[in-house]
Design a protein around this motif. Structure first.
Motif, PDB file in Angstrom:
ATOM      1  N   SER A  66       0.831  -1.197   0.000  1.00 55.37           N
ATOM      2  CA  SER A  66       0.000   0.000   0.000  1.00 55.37           C
ATOM      3  C   SER A  66       0.868   1.251   0.000  1.00 55.37           C
ATOM      4  O   SER A  66       1.865   1.319   0.712  1.00 55.37           O
ATOM      5  CB  SER A  66      -0.915   0.023   1.222  1.00 55.37           C
ATOM      6  N   PRO A  67       0.503   2.256  -0.804  1.00 54.54           N
ATOM      7  CA  PRO A  67       1.255   3.511  -0.772  1.00 54.54           C
ATOM      8  C   PRO A  67       0.946   4.359   0.447  1.00 54.54           C
ATOM      9  O   PRO A  67       1.592   5.375   0.683  1.00 54.54           O
ATOM     10  CB  PRO A  67       0.792   4.215  -2.053  1.00 54.54           C
ATOM     11  N   ARG A  68      -0.059   3.949   1.216  1.00 51.87           N
ATOM     12  CA  ARG A  68      -0.455   4.740   2.375  1.00 51.87           C
ATOM     13  C   ARG A  68       0.115   4.124   3.639  1.00 51.87           C
ATOM     14  O   ARG A  68       0.025   2.918   3.851  1.00 51.87           O
ATOM     15  CB  ARG A  68      -1.976   4.837   2.458  1.00 51.87           C
ATOM     16  N   GLU A  69       0.696   4.971   4.466  1.00 54.11           N
ATOM     17  CA  GLU A  69       1.318   4.504   5.701  1.00 54.11           C
ATOM     18  C   GLU A  69       0.265   3.899   6.625  1.00 54.11           C
ATOM     19  O   GLU A  69      -0.850   4.411   6.758  1.00 54.11           O
ATOM     20  CB  GLU A  69       2.004   5.677   6.400  1.00 54.11           C
ATOM     21  N   GLY A  70       0.596   2.793   7.248  1.00 48.77           N
ATOM     22  CA  GLY A  70      -0.323   2.149   8.168  1.00 48.77           C
ATOM     23  C   GLY A  70      -1.164   1.059   7.527  1.00 48.77           C
ATOM     24  O   GLY A  70      -1.928   0.385   8.211  1.00 48.77           O
ATOM     25  N   GLU A  71      -1.052   0.874   6.198  1.00 45.74           N
ATOM     26  CA  GLU A  71      -1.775  -0.187   5.497  1.00 45.74           C
ATOM     27  C   GLU A  71      -0.765  -1.089   4.809  1.00 45.74           C
ATOM     28  O   GLU A  71       0.249  -0.623   4.289  1.00 45.74           O
ATOM     29  CB  GLU A  71      -2.749   0.387   4.467  1.00 45.74           C
ATOM     30  N   ASP A  72      -1.054  -2.372   4.807  1.00 41.26           N
ATOM     31  CA  ASP A  72      -0.132  -3.332   4.210  1.00 41.26           C
ATOM     32  C   ASP A  72      -0.444  -3.604   2.741  1.00 41.26           C
ATOM     33  O   ASP A  72       0.448  -3.743   1.920  1.00 41.26           O
ATOM     34  CB  ASP A  72      -0.169  -4.654   4.985  1.00 41.26           C
ATOM     35  N   ALA A  73      -1.754  -3.715   2.411  1.00 46.91           N
ATOM     36  CA  ALA A  73      -2.132  -4.206   1.098  1.00 46.91           C
ATOM     37  C   ALA A  73      -2.533  -3.079   0.162  1.00 46.91           C
ATOM     38  O   ALA A  73      -3.083  -2.060   0.565  1.00 46.91           O
ATOM     39  CB  ALA A  73      -3.290  -5.201   1.228  1.00 46.91           C
ATOM     40  N   GLY A  74      -2.246  -3.297  -1.113  1.00 49.90           N
ATOM     41  CA  GLY A  74      -2.662  -2.376  -2.155  1.00 49.90           C
ATOM     42  C   GLY A  74      -2.824  -3.130  -3.453  1.00 49.90           C
ATOM     43  O   GLY A  74      -2.501  -4.315  -3.555  1.00 49.90           O
ATOM     44  N   THR A  75      -3.340  -2.451  -4.459  1.00 45.67           N
ATOM     45  CA  THR A  75      -3.520  -3.031  -5.787  1.00 45.67           C
ATOM     46  C   THR A  75      -2.831  -2.147  -6.807  1.00 45.67           C
ATOM     47  O   THR A  75      -3.006  -0.929  -6.789  1.00 45.67           O
ATOM     48  CB  THR A  75      -5.011  -3.159  -6.141  1.00 45.67           C
ATOM     49  N   SER A  76      -2.070  -2.776  -7.684  1.00 45.42           N
ATOM     50  CA  SER A  76      -1.319  -2.034  -8.688  1.00 45.42           C
ATOM     51  C   SER A  76      -1.827  -2.387 -10.079  1.00 45.42           C
ATOM     52  O   SER A  76      -2.072  -3.563 -10.385  1.00 45.42           O
ATOM     53  CB  SER A  76       0.169  -2.362  -8.570  1.00 45.42           C
ATOM     54  N   VAL A  77      -2.004  -1.374 -10.929  1.00 39.92           N
ATOM     55  CA  VAL A  77      -2.434  -1.562 -12.321  1.00 39.92           C
ATOM     56  C   VAL A  77      -1.395  -0.916 -13.213  1.00 39.92           C
ATOM     57  O   VAL A  77      -1.065   0.271 -13.046  1.00 39.92           O
ATOM     58  CB  VAL A  77      -3.819  -0.938 -12.578  1.00 39.92           C
TER      59      VAL A  77
END
Length: 378
Positions: free
Chosen positions: A294-305
């Motif tokens: 995740s690009p946001r601090e405090g979050e682990d997961a994100g999705t990349s396209v």
């Protein structure tokens, strides 16, 4: 007895540190060099006692040279008509009821324009001036904003003129000569009017998006988004419009984290990036969807396209301007606002977007979104 002495008999004397003098930057409790604006302070004799780092940068003059000089020598300012500002305002000998000078454009030696305001600090109303506090602001950022707004108005006015001229021409012709045209001719004219009306609607939507992005008021209504299905819909639309199905390659890396985002705005991002790859790129348009940090601090997961093509790509020297207003690359057409809006939408979701060179040599756009799951699901 000193001011700080206790009133109790025999009590030890308690001394307090002297209070900051009026107008002294110390009364703010911060270092003047930390201020974003230029700060120049002169004492009751008109000699400069403070010349902060921003003032050095704006005036291109070392603080060591300015400190101790008379204010009109350390900061020689002229108005836009060439008159010396300190002689006009006369802060120490002018009207005793004045407390400030409103912000105005003035000129430094060499003709550089700055925004200047001043405050006259007195120990009592109508008393002598004890401090003159001057703030300086560079006008370059404001001028860039004004130029950008002017360019935006000119660009949109130009883009609106063409469809509105078409709409007016066809509707006027139909109203004046309705009986002279066949049904097929009427249909063609009305379809053209309909397409041009859609173009005007898109331009107005872009203007609203830019206004909201610039003011930080772009609303994001988060819902569960199937990003793979969203990309699939865009590919199907291009195939239905005549693009060969084998021009598109969609690759999904499973499992993907559940993504909460604004589906309409994510569709807008995908539409712009895929359209750019189809229109300006060559060969296969590849869309990779993968889990990511995740690009946001405090979050682990994100999705990349990642959307890439096999065309000529974007020149290295242009990559830092891709997401600015009015960038169109080597091919003209459009308003040049699409990628600026894309970046604003991605960042409003707490995400990031980058541009680079694809393995096949074309352009590669990659945006990453935090999953942003609601608190009750975490």
């Amino acid at each position: 007895m000193s001011v700080g002495t206790s009133s109790a008999p025999g009590a030890p004397e308690v001394r307090r540190p002297p209070a900051p003098r009026p107008g002294d930057p110390a009364e703010l409790g911060i270092d003047p060099d930390e201020l974003p604006d230029g700060l120049v302070v002169a004492d009751e004799h008109g000699h400069v006692v403070c010349f902060n780092a921003a003032a050095e940068r704006i005036t291109a003059r070392p603080a060591a040279e300015a400190l101790g000089q008379r204010l009109d020598q350390a900061l020689p300012l002229e108005d836009l008509e060439g008159r010396r500002w300190w002689q006009l305002t006369d802060p120490y000998g002018g009207l005793a009821i004045r407390v400030r000078q409103p912000e105005r454009n003035l000129l430094l030696p060499g003709g550089r324009e700055v925004l200047v305001s001043a405050r006259y600090v007195r120990t009592r109303p109508t008393g002598p001036v004890r401090r003159v506090v001057v703030t300086l602001r560079d006008t370059e950022a404001r001028r860039r904003t004004e130029r950008s707004h002017a360019e935006l108005i000119a660009t949109v006015a130009h883009e609106l003129r063409s469809p509105l001229t078409s709409v007016k021409g066809f509707t006027a012709t139909l109203l004046a000569k309705w009986e002279r045209f066949t049904d097929d001719q009427k249909r063609l004219m009305l379809e053209t009017v309909d397409a041009d009306a859609d173009r005007v609607t898109r331009l107005i939507a872009e203007l609203l998006d830019i206004s909201r992005i610039d003011s930080g008021r772009l609303e994001v209504r988060r819902q569960p988004v199937d990003i793979g299905a969203a990309v699939g819909r865009h590919i199907q639309a291009y195939v239905a419009a005549g693009q060969p199905a084998d021009r598109f390659l969609l690759r999904l890396q499973q499992p993907l984290p559940a993504l909460w985002a604004d589906p309409d705005k994510i569709d807008q991002v995908l539409s712009n990036l895929i359209e750019n790859a189809v229109r300006h790129g060559e060969g296969t348009v590849t869309i990779d969807i993968t889990p990511a940090a995740s690009p946001r601090e405090g979050e682990d997961a994100g999705t990349s396209v990642t959307v890439s093509d096999e065309g000529p790509g974007i020149p290295e020297e242009s990559m830092n301007r891709v997401f600015t207003r009015f960038w169109r690359g080597s091919k003209r057409g459009g308003t040049g606002l699409g990628l600026y809006i894309v970046k604003g939408i991605v960042e409003a979701h707490g995400g990031t977007i980058t541009v680079g060179r694809a393995p096949g040599g074309g352009a590669e756009f990659r945006f990453t979104l935090p999953v942003s799951a609601p608190a009750y699901l975490t």
